[in-house]
Design a protein around this motif. Structure first.
Motif, PDB file in Angstrom:
ATOM      1  N   VAL A  34      48.087  39.546  53.403  1.00 48.32           N
ATOM      2  CA  VAL A  34      47.198  39.876  52.295  1.00 48.32           C
ATOM      3  C   VAL A  34      46.646  41.289  52.445  1.00 48.32           C
ATOM      4  O   VAL A  34      46.360  41.964  51.444  1.00 48.32           O
ATOM      5  N   ASN A  35      46.528  41.787  53.675  1.00 46.58           N
ATOM      6  CA  ASN A  35      46.057  43.158  53.861  1.00 46.58           C
ATOM      7  C   ASN A  35      47.096  44.167  53.377  1.00 46.58           C
ATOM      8  O   ASN A  35      46.762  45.162  52.737  1.00 46.58           O
ATOM      9  N   ALA A  36      48.377  43.896  53.676  1.00 49.13           N
ATOM     10  CA  ALA A  36      49.452  44.745  53.156  1.00 49.13           C
ATOM     11  C   ALA A  36      49.494  44.682  51.639  1.00 49.13           C
ATOM     12  O   ALA A  36      49.718  45.693  50.959  1.00 49.13           O
ATOM     13  N   ILE A 206      44.714  33.837  50.012  1.00 47.26           N
ATOM     14  CA  ILE A 206      43.566  34.274  49.217  1.00 47.26           C
ATOM     15  C   ILE A 206      42.477  34.784  50.156  1.00 47.26           C
ATOM     16  O   ILE A 206      42.079  34.084  51.085  1.00 47.26           O
ATOM     17  N   MET A 207      42.013  35.999  49.909  1.00 46.13           N
ATOM     18  CA  MET A 207      40.879  36.520  50.665  1.00 46.13           C
ATOM     19  C   MET A 207      39.672  36.502  49.738  1.00 46.13           C
ATOM     20  O   MET A 207      39.515  37.365  48.872  1.00 46.13           O
ATOM     21  N   VAL A 242      38.980  32.271  41.671  1.00 47.91           N
ATOM     22  CA  VAL A 242      39.739  31.194  41.023  1.00 47.91           C
ATOM     23  C   VAL A 242      40.636  31.742  39.917  1.00 47.91           C
ATOM     24  O   VAL A 242      41.705  31.191  39.643  1.00 47.91           O
ATOM     25  N   ASP A 243      40.262  32.841  39.292  1.00 51.47           N
ATOM     26  CA  ASP A 243      41.165  33.489  38.334  1.00 51.47           C
ATOM     27  C   ASP A 243      42.455  33.926  39.033  1.00 51.47           C
ATOM     28  O   ASP A 243      43.554  33.780  38.482  1.00 51.47           O
ATOM     29  N   GLU A 244      42.324  34.467  40.240  1.00 51.45           N
ATOM     30  CA  GLU A 244      43.518  34.878  40.987  1.00 51.45           C
ATOM     31  C   GLU A 244      44.370  33.669  41.348  1.00 51.45           C
ATOM     32  O   GLU A 244      45.604  33.704  41.228  1.00 51.45           O
ATOM     33  N   MET A 245      43.734  32.589  41.787  1.00 45.60           N
ATOM     34  CA  MET A 245      44.475  31.367  42.094  1.00 45.60           C
ATOM     35  C   MET A 245      45.168  30.815  40.845  1.00 45.60           C
ATOM     36  O   MET A 245      46.323  30.365  40.903  1.00 45.60           O
ATOM     37  N   VAL A 260      42.257  33.058  53.800  1.00 41.40           N
ATOM     38  CA  VAL A 260      42.411  33.747  55.083  1.00 41.40           C
ATOM     39  C   VAL A 260      41.131  34.469  55.503  1.00 41.40           C
ATOM     40  O   VAL A 260      41.147  35.245  56.457  1.00 41.40           O
ATOM     41  N   ASP A 261      40.025  34.178  54.837  1.00 39.30           N
ATOM     42  CA  ASP A 261      38.733  34.728  55.244  1.00 39.30           C
ATOM     43  C   ASP A 261      38.438  34.281  56.680  1.00 39.30           C
ATOM     44  O   ASP A 261      38.630  33.115  57.015  1.00 39.30           O
TER      45      ASP A 261
END
Length: 558
Positions: A34-36, A206-207, A242-245, A260-261
């Motif tokens: 997710v960082n990349a 998801i972060m 949740v919009d991203e999900m 991944v928090d």
């Protein structure tokens, strides 16, 4: 919509982002880094051509080819080191060395981004790189602009580099980004023709937050205090999360997610209200039949929150337990009691939620009383629901004193180490050395504890090799695998954690009771005993079949 589309592969991109494998065995990820993905999104939004080479994706056919990277003729290559604290920097280091060996005068600017673990100074001293990015996306973007526009490195923010006089110079980091202002991470998995793009092969990372409110002495987040002054918990708006999900769910058919928090819950009542809001929105947005996992502290595992999150899809929780000895928890300033850890684990078991435990079994001050306290509680929990405790070799872990954390001072203390035990356990000490500050390592003055640490490493090597074999077997087409054989394999996995914990407990008693006159001979004896125990376990669960694996004395599964 905050999604930045990455629909093409560039022959000559401005920047290439590289994600290295995290281990030297087939331990691959179901999701992008997710960082990349955030870096890619920020660079694309700023108008730069960028792409990712991900060598850690399970569905990726990519094999590292330095010539292929060189042909890209990018101005900048950023090597991403996963920010999860248990992943090591060995492999990115080796890839950088191989790339630099062929790059000669054509070498682009090479930089490292993420949790370096060993510290940016060590990377700059030992690797043929030009810089280390100390901050986050805005700092990485400032470096890209600097290189593309031909400016000097002091004009960047949040970058460490070698100055002309050979000394290391660091520029101040930019303020932490408002997470709601960042574009969503670019999901390169679904736009890279080299990847399967099948949602069944994919977990959506998801972060939802960054930072943590706790002050554990060993945590990599503490190292950020060196650059940021403070790195407290910061959450995104639940609606944006949740919009991203929902985008991944409805656009790409994603049904499994991993938060991944490092710490899903924020502090106090407001932190739980934030988490409950995410659960409510998942249910309101019609994200049916999803499953997701989180990282959490034991003191945040509460009945009301867990019930609502499970209703929304929660199936697994990672808790950094570290130990079932209060003395150890106090030493690490965990801010939690053994009783609270146990209460949280039992609550998750009551709700049939799978559990991954983070453990720090060995450090310079470990005693057999502490180890036995942990073993006793682990056996009790395994008797309750051992099938819910995943990753059975979680207790194969020595304290890694990360750079710029309160624990990092430990690595300079080496008195009491016995050279004979170092010679008898070279893989254990090599692993510690690679991860430690200044090439040193922290060891226990009681050689029996060090022998037990090596025995635990060997047990982990035995079980990890076996798990890899059986996971490969399970992944075969169902027509090629007999149903009975599949049931046997699943039974092997279900009983693995109780077996591993029981074996660990026996090792503690065995090593504690011996005088260890000849260290090398004792380690050989333990290796043979562990191998026999593992073969017996195989036979009991696999209809008499025993798996063939390499000797745990000679193979490292780091």
């Amino acid at each position: 919509m905050k999604y930045v589309l990455n629909s093409k592969e560039h022959s000559n991109p401005d920047v290439v982002i590289v994600r290295a494998p995290e281990h030297n065995y087939e331990y691959l990820q179901w999701h992008e880094d997710v960082n990349a993905a955030y870096l890619l999104s920020v660079f694309l939004k700023a108008g730069y051509d960028a792409e990712v080479y991900d060598y850690a994706l399970r569905s990726s056919p990519l094999e590292f080819n330095p010539e292929e990277l060189l042909k890209k003729r990018a101005s900048l290559i950023i090597w991403v080191v996963d920010k999860h604290p248990t992943n090591n920097p060995f492999h990115v280091s080796e890839m950088i060395r191989k790339f630099s060996a062929i790059a000669s005068s054509e070498k682009p600017h090479l930089s490292i981004y993420g949790n370096t673990q060993v510290g940016p100074e060590r990377f700059l001293r030992e690797l043929p790189i030009d810089s280390v990015i100390l901050g986050e996306e805005h700092d990485a973007l400032s470096l890209v602009r600097c290189i593309i526009e031909g400016n000097d490195l002091p004009s960047t923010t949040g970058t460490m580099f070698k100055a002309s006089d050979g000394k290391l110079h660091a520029t101040p980091v930019a303020p932490r980004p408002n997470l709601d202002d960042l574009p969503w991470p670019a999901r390169y998995y679904f736009h890279d023709s080299r990847l399967s793009q099948n949602p069944k092969d994919y977990v959506g990372a998801i972060m939802a937050s960054r930072g943590c409110y706790a002050k554990c002495t060993f945590c990599y987040i503490r190292s950020k205090e060196e650059t940021h002054g403070e790195y407290s918990w910061q959450g995104r708006a639940p609606e944006d999360v949740v919009d991203e999900m929902s985008f991944l769910y409805f656009t790409h058919g994603v049904r499994e997610f991993a938060f991944v928090d490092p710490q899903f819950f924020g502090p106090g009542k407001r932190g739980h209200q934030w988490a409950l809001r995410i659960a409510d929105l998942i249910l309101q947005n019609g994200l049916k039949d999803i499953a997701f996992s989180i990282y959490a502290r034991a003191n945040d595992i509460r009945q009301d929150s867990i019930m609502k999150l499970k209703e929304a899809g929660l199936y697994a929780v990672f808790i950094g337990v570290e130990s079932f000895s209060q003395d150890v928890l106090n030493r690490y300033r965990k801010g939690v009691t053994v009783e609270r850890n146990v209460e949280a684990i039992e609550l998750l078991m009551q709700h049939n939620i799978r559990l991954r435990m983070g453990f720090i079994t060995f450090d310079r001050n470990s005693t057999f009383d502490e180890l036995e306290q942990s073993a006793i509680e682990l056996e009790r929990l395994c008797a309750l629901r051992g099938d819910l405790i995943t990753q059975p070799v979680f207790f194969n872990n020595s304290l890694t004193a990360l750079e710029n954390t309160p624990s990092s001072a430990l690595v300079d203390v080496t008195e009491g180490n016995d050279q004979e035990v170092r010679n008898a356990a070279p893989l254990l000490y090599e692993y510690r050395r690679k991860l430690s500050r200044g090439n040193g390592s922290t060891t226990n003055p009681d050689v029996r504890v060090e022998v037990l640490a090596e025995a635990t490493r060997m047990l982990a090597a035995e079980l990890t090799q076996r798990s890899i074999q059986l996971e490969a077997q399970l992944s075969k087409d169902g027509n090629e695998t007999r149903p009975a054989q599949t049931e046997e394999t699943m039974a092997w996995f279900d009983g693995l954690t109780p077996f591993a914990v029981s074996t660990f407990t026996k090792l503690i008693g065995d090593v504690k009771s011996r005088k260890l006159v000849k260290i090398g001979a004792e380690v050989d004896r333990l290796a043979e005993w562990i191998g026999t125990e593992c073969k017996t376990y195989d036979s009991l669960h696999l209809a008499g079949r025993q798996l063939e694996v390499a000797s745990s004395r000679t193979i490292s599964m780091d």
